[in-house]
Design a protein around this motif. Structure first.
Motif, PDB file in Angstrom:
ATOM      1  N   LEU A   1     109.055 -54.521   1.718  1.00 21.42           N
ATOM      2  CA  LEU A   1     109.450 -54.551   0.301  1.00 21.42           C
ATOM      3  C   LEU A   1     110.463 -53.451  -0.008  1.00 21.42           C
ATOM      4  N   THR A   2     111.451 -53.764  -0.856  1.00 23.66           N
ATOM      5  CA  THR A   2     112.424 -52.762  -1.300  1.00 23.66           C
ATOM      6  C   THR A   2     112.588 -52.836  -2.819  1.00 23.66           C
ATOM      7  N   ALA A   3     113.117 -51.755  -3.394  1.00 18.96           N
ATOM      8  CA  ALA A   3     113.381 -51.730  -4.836  1.00 18.96           C
ATOM      9  C   ALA A   3     114.437 -52.776  -5.204  1.00 18.96           C
ATOM     10  N   GLN A   4     115.391 -53.009  -4.310  1.00 18.49           N
ATOM     11  CA  GLN A   4     116.429 -54.019  -4.548  1.00 18.49           C
ATOM     12  C   GLN A   4     115.807 -55.404  -4.716  1.00 18.49           C
ATOM     13  N   MET A   5     114.766 -55.682  -3.938  1.00 18.07           N
ATOM     14  CA  MET A   5     114.073 -56.975  -4.045  1.00 18.07           C
ATOM     15  C   MET A   5     113.470 -57.162  -5.438  1.00 18.07           C
ATOM     16  N   VAL A   6     112.998 -56.067  -6.026  1.00 21.15           N
ATOM     17  CA  VAL A   6     112.388 -56.168  -7.359  1.00 21.15           C
ATOM     18  C   VAL A   6     113.432 -56.656  -8.366  1.00 21.15           C
ATOM     19  N   SER A   7     114.662 -56.099  -8.266  1.00 17.79           N
ATOM     20  CA  SER A   7     115.741 -56.547  -9.156  1.00 17.79           C
ATOM     21  C   SER A   7     116.075 -58.012  -8.923  1.00 17.79           C
ATOM     22  N   GLU A   8     116.152 -58.399  -7.637  1.00 23.81           N
ATOM     23  CA  GLU A   8     116.511 -59.786  -7.311  1.00 23.81           C
ATOM     24  C   GLU A   8     115.428 -60.764  -7.777  1.00 23.81           C
ATOM     25  N   ALA A   9     114.157 -60.380  -7.589  1.00 27.30           N
ATOM     26  CA  ALA A   9     113.062 -61.233  -8.044  1.00 27.30           C
ATOM     27  C   ALA A   9     113.011 -61.302  -9.569  1.00 27.30           C
ATOM     28  N   TYR A  10     113.320 -60.197 -10.214  1.00 27.34           N
ATOM     29  CA  TYR A  10     113.388 -60.132 -11.679  1.00 27.34           C
ATOM     30  C   TYR A  10     114.371 -61.193 -12.200  1.00 27.34           C
ATOM     31  N   ASP A  11     115.529 -61.274 -11.541  1.00 29.20           N
ATOM     32  CA  ASP A  11     116.559 -62.222 -11.976  1.00 29.20           C
ATOM     33  C   ASP A  11     116.148 -63.669 -11.748  1.00 29.20           C
ATOM     34  N   GLN A  12     115.150 -63.873 -10.890  1.00 28.87           N
ATOM     35  CA  GLN A  12     114.630 -65.230 -10.670  1.00 28.87           C
ATOM     36  C   GLN A  12     113.363 -65.482 -11.496  1.00 28.87           C
ATOM     37  N   GLN A  13     113.193 -64.674 -12.552  1.00 29.95           N
ATOM     38  CA  GLN A  13     112.066 -64.810 -13.486  1.00 29.95           C
ATOM     39  C   GLN A  13     110.701 -64.648 -12.812  1.00 29.95           C
ATOM     40  N   ASP A  14     110.670 -63.831 -11.759  1.00 28.48           N
ATOM     41  CA  ASP A  14     109.392 -63.537 -11.110  1.00 28.48           C
ATOM     42  C   ASP A  14     108.575 -62.636 -12.036  1.00 28.48           C
ATOM     43  N   ARG A  15     107.392 -63.087 -12.424  1.00 20.74           N
ATOM     44  CA  ARG A  15     106.611 -62.366 -13.440  1.00 20.74           C
ATOM     45  C   ARG A  15     106.177 -60.986 -12.971  1.00 20.74           C
ATOM     46  N   LEU A  16     105.815 -60.860 -11.684  1.00 20.68           N
ATOM     47  CA  LEU A  16     105.392 -59.556 -11.175  1.00 20.68           C
ATOM     48  C   LEU A  16     106.559 -58.570 -11.175  1.00 20.68           C
ATOM     49  N   ALA A  17     107.732 -59.032 -10.731  1.00 19.27           N
ATOM     50  CA  ALA A  17     108.911 -58.157 -10.721  1.00 19.27           C
ATOM     51  C   ALA A  17     109.245 -57.698 -12.140  1.00 19.27           C
ATOM     52  N   GLN A  18     109.154 -58.617 -13.098  1.00 22.07           N
ATOM     53  CA  GLN A  18     109.450 -58.254 -14.490  1.00 22.07           C
ATOM     54  C   GLN A  18     108.433 -57.238 -15.019  1.00 22.07           C
ATOM     55  N   LYS A  19     107.168 -57.449 -14.644  1.00 27.35           N
ATOM     56  CA  LYS A  19     106.121 -56.515 -15.072  1.00 27.35           C
ATOM     57  C   LYS A  19     106.349 -55.122 -14.471  1.00 27.35           C
ATOM     58  N   VAL A  20     106.693 -55.076 -13.176  1.00 25.36           N
ATOM     59  CA  VAL A  20     106.912 -53.790 -12.495  1.00 25.36           C
ATOM     60  C   VAL A  20     108.130 -53.072 -13.075  1.00 25.36           C
ATOM     61  N   MET A  21     109.191 -53.803 -13.350  1.00 32.51           N
ATOM     62  CA  MET A  21     110.385 -53.189 -13.931  1.00 32.51           C
ATOM     63  C   MET A  21     110.086 -52.646 -15.324  1.00 32.51           C
ATOM     64  N   GLN A  22     109.298 -53.405 -16.095  1.00 28.13           N
ATOM     65  CA  GLN A  22     108.893 -52.964 -17.431  1.00 28.13           C
ATOM     66  C   GLN A  22     108.073 -51.676 -17.339  1.00 28.13           C
ATOM     67  N   GLU A  23     107.068 -51.670 -16.459  1.00 22.23           N
ATOM     68  CA  GLU A  23     106.214 -50.484 -16.287  1.00 22.23           C
ATOM     69  C   GLU A  23     107.027 -49.268 -15.869  1.00 22.23           C
ATOM     70  N   THR A  24     107.909 -49.467 -14.875  1.00 21.95           N
ATOM     71  CA  THR A  24     108.706 -48.356 -14.347  1.00 21.95           C
ATOM     72  C   THR A  24     109.645 -47.808 -15.416  1.00 21.95           C
ATOM     73  N   GLY A  25     110.291 -48.729 -16.143  1.00 22.25           N
ATOM     74  CA  GLY A  25     111.196 -48.312 -17.212  1.00 22.25           C
ATOM     75  C   GLY A  25     110.478 -47.550 -18.309  1.00 22.25           C
ATOM     76  N   GLU A  26     109.258 -47.992 -18.644  1.00 22.31           N
ATOM     77  CA  GLU A  26     108.490 -47.304 -19.692  1.00 22.31           C
ATOM     78  C   GLU A  26     108.089 -45.898 -19.247  1.00 22.31           C
TER      79      GLU A  26
END
Length: 319
Positions: A217-242
């Motif tokens: 797993l990489t941080a870049q993957m989280v961004s890529e999954a986020y763009d594909q509406q992956d719910r976990l990636a969106q949740k992790v990005m939200q948590e990290t940003g907060e």
């Protein structure tokens, strides 16, 4: 002319800057940080020699060398005391070794401060007097110019935002504490958050990409999954940003900067990460301090540390 060196965990970036601090030539060589200090120092010296040969530059033409090194240091003695991402590395006489080799005045500073010297003089902080820089990479680093002066502190350890305690009993940190901001807001931190959610039974497209091997797993993957509406990636990005938002709210309240510059590889997540960050700041930073502070991306890109090291060499040489 000046030589700027940015010592990273993976690569050493070395550049030749002219009198106007424009980059004339640059290269990078592997750090081999998993080896030992002798190997890493030999790689720095070999890289600098290669640059001089490639540009047909004599050592007498170089006024000063600047180098940014991660971790704790004694700047006056030119000693790198401790660097968390380097194996077999302690009390390394970086300045002495470079001066012995090249017979050129050499100046060392923390890698994030060196980044900020570059952004402050040549990039996103130009013309500002109160600037906080936060770099989001493997870990989280920070540096601050206050009232036109770089902040250092008694032991050159000022503005260690990465070690703000966010959770009383959180993830253990290499500093000896736990729950530090950098253990959550960083490439390693983001991957760890994904792994925790997966362990709790949540699902993600990222497990398909890694064949269920969480070590891939990489941080870049989280961004890529986020763009594909992956719910976990969106949740992790939200948590990290907060969490970053709470950390920066504390920084705004403590230091009252007029600008915060966000740099480093993780910052390339952009609005995915910084949207939640801005929302938390809007609700938690002191209103008067918040109103005078803007948050902008770094401008100098992946070579910022090398450019900043050259700028730093120029400034120290002029003192």
């Amino acid at each position: 002319m000046y030589i700027g060196i940015d010592l990273g965990g993976t690569n050493i970036k070395i550049g030749l800057l002219n009198e106007n601090l424009s980059v004339q030539s640059k290269l990078k060589v592997p750090t081999e940080s998993e080896t030992n200090s002798q190997t890493v120092m030999a790689n720095i010296i070999a890289g600098a020699k290669k640059l001089l040969v490639q540009t047909q530059t004599r050592t007498e033409q170089i006024k000063a060398i600047g180098i940014g090194v991660p971790g704790q240091m004694d700047i006056k003695k030119g000693l790198s005391i401790f660097s968390p991402n380097f194996a077999n590395w302690g009390n390394v006489p970086v300045v002495d070794q470079l001066e012995t080799e090249f017979h050129i005045p050499t100046y060392m500073d923390n890698d994030v401060r060196v980044n900020l010297y570059g952004e402050w003089q040549m990039g996103a902080g130009k013309g500002k007097q109160d600037v906080l820089m936060v770099t989001l990479g493997t870990g989280l680093g920070a540096a601050m110019v206050s009232n036109g002066q770089m902040m250092y502190g008694k032991s050159n350890s000022a503005v260690e935002l990465g070690h703000l305690n966010m959770y009383r009993h959180g993830r253990p940190c290499a500093c000896g504490s736990s729950g530090c901001l950098g253990r959550y807001v960083s490439a390693r931190g983001m991957v760890k958050t994904v792994q925790e959610h997966l362990a709790a039974g949540e699902t993600s497209i990222m497990t398909d990409w890694t064949d269920d091997d969480e070590t891939k797993l990489t941080a870049q993957m989280v961004s890529e999954a986020y763009d594909q509406q992956d719910r976990l990636a969106q949740k992790v990005m939200q948590e990290t940003g907060e969490i970053l938002g709470y950390g920066l709210s504390s920084a705004i309240n403590l230091f009252n900067p007029e600008r915060i510059i966000i740099g480093g590889g993780v910052a390339e997540a952009g609005e995915r990460l910084l949207g939640p960050t801005q929302a938390v700041i809007a609700g938690h930073a002191l209103k008067v301090a918040r109103k005078v502070c803007d948050i902008v991306p770094a401008q100098l890109g992946p070579w910022a540390g090398m450019i900043g090291a050259g700028v730093y060499a120029n400034q120290q040489g002029a003192v």
